[in-house]
Scaffold this motif. Structure first.
Motif, PDB file in Angstrom:
ATOM      1  N   CYS A 367      45.550  47.088  35.822  1.00 33.11           N
ATOM      2  CA  CYS A 367      46.436  46.019  35.361  1.00 33.11           C
ATOM      3  C   CYS A 367      47.786  46.626  34.961  1.00 33.11           C
ATOM      4  O   CYS A 367      47.845  47.628  34.249  1.00 33.11           O
ATOM      5  CB  CYS A 367      45.801  45.311  34.165  1.00 33.11           C
ATOM      6  N   ILE A 368      48.868  46.050  35.434  1.00 28.39           N
ATOM      7  CA  ILE A 368      50.203  46.558  35.102  1.00 28.39           C
ATOM      8  C   ILE A 368      50.877  45.686  34.037  1.00 28.39           C
ATOM      9  O   ILE A 368      52.057  45.814  33.768  1.00 28.39           O
ATOM     10  CB  ILE A 368      51.094  46.639  36.365  1.00 28.39           C
ATOM     11  N   ARG A 369      50.118  44.790  33.467  1.00 29.83           N
ATOM     12  CA  ARG A 369      50.593  43.941  32.369  1.00 29.83           C
ATOM     13  C   ARG A 369      51.870  43.173  32.726  1.00 29.83           C
ATOM     14  O   ARG A 369      52.784  43.044  31.929  1.00 29.83           O
ATOM     15  CB  ARG A 369      50.822  44.772  31.104  1.00 29.83           C
ATOM     16  N   CYS A 370      51.906  42.667  33.941  1.00 39.21           N
ATOM     17  CA  CYS A 370      53.082  41.922  34.387  1.00 39.21           C
ATOM     18  C   CYS A 370      53.086  40.502  33.834  1.00 39.21           C
ATOM     19  O   CYS A 370      54.120  39.850  33.797  1.00 39.21           O
ATOM     20  CB  CYS A 370      53.123  41.894  35.909  1.00 39.21           C
ATOM     21  N   GLY A 371      51.897  40.003  33.446  1.00 41.04           N
ATOM     22  CA  GLY A 371      51.807  38.661  32.877  1.00 41.04           C
ATOM     23  C   GLY A 371      51.791  37.535  33.890  1.00 41.04           C
ATOM     24  O   GLY A 371      51.833  36.359  33.508  1.00 41.04           O
ATOM     25  N   LYS A 372      51.721  37.864  35.185  1.00 37.13           N
ATOM     26  CA  LYS A 372      51.734  36.793  36.187  1.00 37.13           C
ATOM     27  C   LYS A 372      50.507  35.893  36.058  1.00 37.13           C
ATOM     28  O   LYS A 372      50.575  34.693  36.308  1.00 37.13           O
ATOM     29  CB  LYS A 372      51.812  37.382  37.598  1.00 37.13           C
ATOM     30  N   CYS A 373      49.374  36.465  35.682  1.00 36.43           N
ATOM     31  CA  CYS A 373      48.164  35.653  35.514  1.00 36.43           C
ATOM     32  C   CYS A 373      48.336  34.655  34.371  1.00 36.43           C
ATOM     33  O   CYS A 373      47.831  33.524  34.430  1.00 36.43           O
ATOM     34  CB  CYS A 373      46.940  36.530  35.295  1.00 36.43           C
ATOM     35  N   ASN A 379      45.365  26.450  32.206  1.00 41.07           N
ATOM     36  CA  ASN A 379      44.913  26.080  30.869  1.00 41.07           C
ATOM     37  C   ASN A 379      45.633  26.858  29.772  1.00 41.07           C
ATOM     38  O   ASN A 379      45.241  26.788  28.602  1.00 41.07           O
ATOM     39  CB  ASN A 379      43.400  26.292  30.746  1.00 41.07           C
ATOM     40  N   GLY A 380      46.644  27.644  30.140  1.00 40.69           N
ATOM     41  CA  GLY A 380      47.421  28.359  29.135  1.00 40.69           C
ATOM     42  C   GLY A 380      46.651  29.474  28.456  1.00 40.69           C
ATOM     43  O   GLY A 380      46.938  29.811  27.303  1.00 40.69           O
ATOM     44  N   LEU A 381      45.688  30.071  29.144  1.00 43.01           N
ATOM     45  CA  LEU A 381      44.897  31.161  28.575  1.00 43.01           C
ATOM     46  C   LEU A 381      45.564  32.506  28.883  1.00 43.01           C
ATOM     47  O   LEU A 381      46.624  32.564  29.520  1.00 43.01           O
ATOM     48  CB  LEU A 381      43.476  31.127  29.146  1.00 43.01           C
ATOM     49  N   LEU A 382      44.924  33.581  28.434  1.00 42.55           N
ATOM     50  CA  LEU A 382      45.416  34.941  28.671  1.00 42.55           C
ATOM     51  C   LEU A 382      44.402  35.661  29.567  1.00 42.55           C
ATOM     52  O   LEU A 382      43.574  36.456  29.082  1.00 42.55           O
ATOM     53  CB  LEU A 382      45.596  35.680  27.349  1.00 42.55           C
ATOM     54  N   CYS A 412      44.566  32.997  38.557  1.00 41.70           N
ATOM     55  CA  CYS A 412      44.881  34.319  38.000  1.00 41.70           C
ATOM     56  C   CYS A 412      44.663  35.406  39.047  1.00 41.70           C
ATOM     57  O   CYS A 412      45.530  36.266  39.263  1.00 41.70           O
ATOM     58  CB  CYS A 412      44.052  34.579  36.748  1.00 41.70           C
ATOM     59  N   SER A 413      43.521  35.370  39.714  1.00 39.47           N
ATOM     60  CA  SER A 413      43.238  36.374  40.738  1.00 39.47           C
ATOM     61  C   SER A 413      44.212  36.251  41.904  1.00 39.47           C
ATOM     62  O   SER A 413      44.663  37.250  42.461  1.00 39.47           O
ATOM     63  CB  SER A 413      41.801  36.227  41.251  1.00 39.47           C
ATOM     64  N   TYR A 414      44.542  35.015  42.260  1.00 38.12           N
ATOM     65  CA  TYR A 414      45.428  34.783  43.402  1.00 38.12           C
ATOM     66  C   TYR A 414      46.809  35.402  43.179  1.00 38.12           C
ATOM     67  O   TYR A 414      47.413  35.974  44.082  1.00 38.12           O
ATOM     68  CB  TYR A 414      45.573  33.280  43.640  1.00 38.12           C
ATOM     69  N   THR A 415      47.271  35.316  41.943  1.00 37.39           N
ATOM     70  CA  THR A 415      48.639  35.751  41.663  1.00 37.39           C
ATOM     71  C   THR A 415      48.729  37.201  41.220  1.00 37.39           C
ATOM     72  O   THR A 415      49.822  37.755  41.113  1.00 37.39           O
ATOM     73  CB  THR A 415      49.246  34.818  40.588  1.00 37.39           C
ATOM     74  N   CYS A 416      47.589  37.847  40.972  1.00 32.86           N
ATOM     75  CA  CYS A 416      47.585  39.211  40.411  1.00 32.86           C
ATOM     76  C   CYS A 416      48.054  40.244  41.450  1.00 32.86           C
ATOM     77  O   CYS A 416      47.412  40.416  42.485  1.00 32.86           O
ATOM     78  CB  CYS A 416      46.181  39.566  39.932  1.00 32.86           C
TER      79      CYS A 416
END
Length: 439
Positions: A367-373, A379-382, A412-416
């Motif tokens: 994880c590069i912590r880009c925050g795209k997910c 649902n506004g989760l992390l 999330c997976s799609y955009t990671c």
């Protein structure tokens, strides 16, 4: 009014062009029909028939006294050949009734059209829907009679008909908008009879302009109905996102649609309600999108529930190349299956057969912590944190960060960019927690 939508979400290519302009084709089953005794959220049914019994089309063959359940109905006439565990699309084995089709399609006496619809009480309507075995046909398979029976203290003022069909490839809901629009209106009228203070809103993504046009024309003189266009975005068809887009109402942790005065029904479920009430026909058929690059002639096929997957693939011309991945449902929330010897069930919306190029699997990296997910999560989760807690088996932190509120849409997976299997780890952890709660 412009097209409505919710915050966040993603825009995957929809691949709908392969089937959206082809009329639905109807095929009759060739082989035995298989009826798993659980095809809904809730308790499994028990067989009402035994090996050797003759059954009729429309006859109830499985049921239970449990409140949270829906009966199983035979979609053909024939003989009960066996009752045994069979493989179903989610990979489990469940008890099922196998019926040898006699090809006569002799109907059970309970199938009778009704003329005096206006005289039915709400209780009678709910009972008919229950006995017809109707469940949510968008894939969730929530028993419809229960969804239409909210606690008396809950005031329902919106019935939202879900015509979003936001999953790539799937077009069966779009085709029913074009081919059976009158039945959608009749089904919605029945639901509105149950909720006299509610308004019916048919919500359709704007990549289905013909569907919007046809239904808008049909409701132009209906005071309690409206058709709205939604922006094409995934997961626009998820209940909470759909309600937010249509009404502007928002959810806080733990709330359900009825807590904000709404009930959502899939568009084909609304047609099933019409068929049950007006024509006396229980839920016996399904329109299934058979598509993907490995399929020779992608199409939508109307079949009897219990038909084998392989008969649909054959009706779509078979494979032009060996698929590397076959999905029951849509590619975002559907289930990968490892056999095509499976029965079509009430929630079977699609059979998507993907080529190696379409189903290319990438290797996970850190994880590069880009925050795209986070930006994509409907649902506004992390999701990045939930992924870590899931991998660490840290249930307390998974719950603290609201992992159970994930709708498993896969955005999330799609955009990671690191191709991390975020959605899968969250989904697995949710399943484990729910299973432990039942012990």
């Amino acid at each position: 009014m412009g097209a409505l939508t919710f915050k966040r979400g993603i825009h995957p290519k929809d691949f709908k062009e392969a089937t959206m302009n082809k009329p639905v084709e109807y095929i009759l089953p060739k082989g035995d029909l298989v009826f798993p005794l659980i095809q809904h959220l809730g308790a499994p049914c028990k067989p009402l028939v035994k090996k050797g019994d003759r059954v009729l089309l429309g006859e109830k063959i499985g049921d239970t006294d449990a409140f949270f359940a829906s009966p199983i109905i035979s979609s053909v006439s024939g003989t009960v050949k066996d009752i045994k565990p069979v493989l179903v699309p989610n990979g489990s084995k469940v008890e099922a009734i196998i019926i040898e089709n006699d090809g006569l399609y002799e109907e059970h006496e309970s199938i009778q059209p009704r003329e005096n619809i206006d005289e039915l009480t709400p209780e009678e309507i709910r009972k008919i829907i229950r006995e017809a075995g109707i469940v949510g046909m968008g894939g969730a398979c929530f028993p419809t009679h229960i969804k239409l029976t909210p606690p008396p203290e809950k005031k329902i003022d919106y019935i939202v008909v879900n015509g979003a069909e936001c999953e790539p490839y799937l077009t069966s809901d779009y085709r029913v908008m074009l081919e059976e629009p009158d039945r959608i209106i009749l089904g919605l009228k029945i639901i509105l009879k149950l909720f006299p203070e509610a308004k019916g809103v048919i919500a359709i993504e704007n990549n289905k302009p013909e569907g919007i046009k046809i239904l808008k024309e049909l409701v132009k003189d209906e005071e309690r109905m409206e058709v709205v266009a939604l922006k094409t975005k995934y997961p626009q068809g998820a209940e909470k996102q759909l309600i937010n887009a249509v009404t502007g109402r928002t959810f806080v942790s733990g709330m359900l649609p009825l807590d904000v005065g709404c009930i959502v029904q899939n568009i084909d479920t609304v047609i099933a309600i019409h068929r049950a009430i007006h024509r006396g026909r229980p839920l016996m058929r399904r329109i299934v999108t058979v598509s993907g690059g490995a399929i020779k002639e992608p199409k939508n096929i109307k079949v009897r529930i219990g038909t084998n997957f392989e008969e649909l693939i054959e009706a779509a011309g078979g494979f032009i190349e060996e698929p590397v991945k076959i999905i029951a449902g849509g590619p975002m929330m559907g289930l990968t299956v490892f056999s095509t010897d499976l029965p079509i069930m009430k929630g079977s919306s699609g059979i998507i057969c993907l080529t190696k190029k379409e189903a290319e699997l990438f290797e996970e990296s850190s994880c590069i912590r880009c925050g795209k997910c986070v930006g994509a999560c409907a649902n506004g989760l992390l999701p990045m944190y939930l992924n870590q807690y899931a991998l660490r088996k840290d249930e307390a932190m998974f719950l603290k960060y609201k992992g159970m509120e994930c709708c498993e849409c896969g955005s999330c997976s799609y955009t990671c960019p690191s191709k991390r299997h975020i959605a899968q780890t969250i989904k697995t952890t949710r399943r484990e927690i729910l299973a432990n709660r039942k012990k």
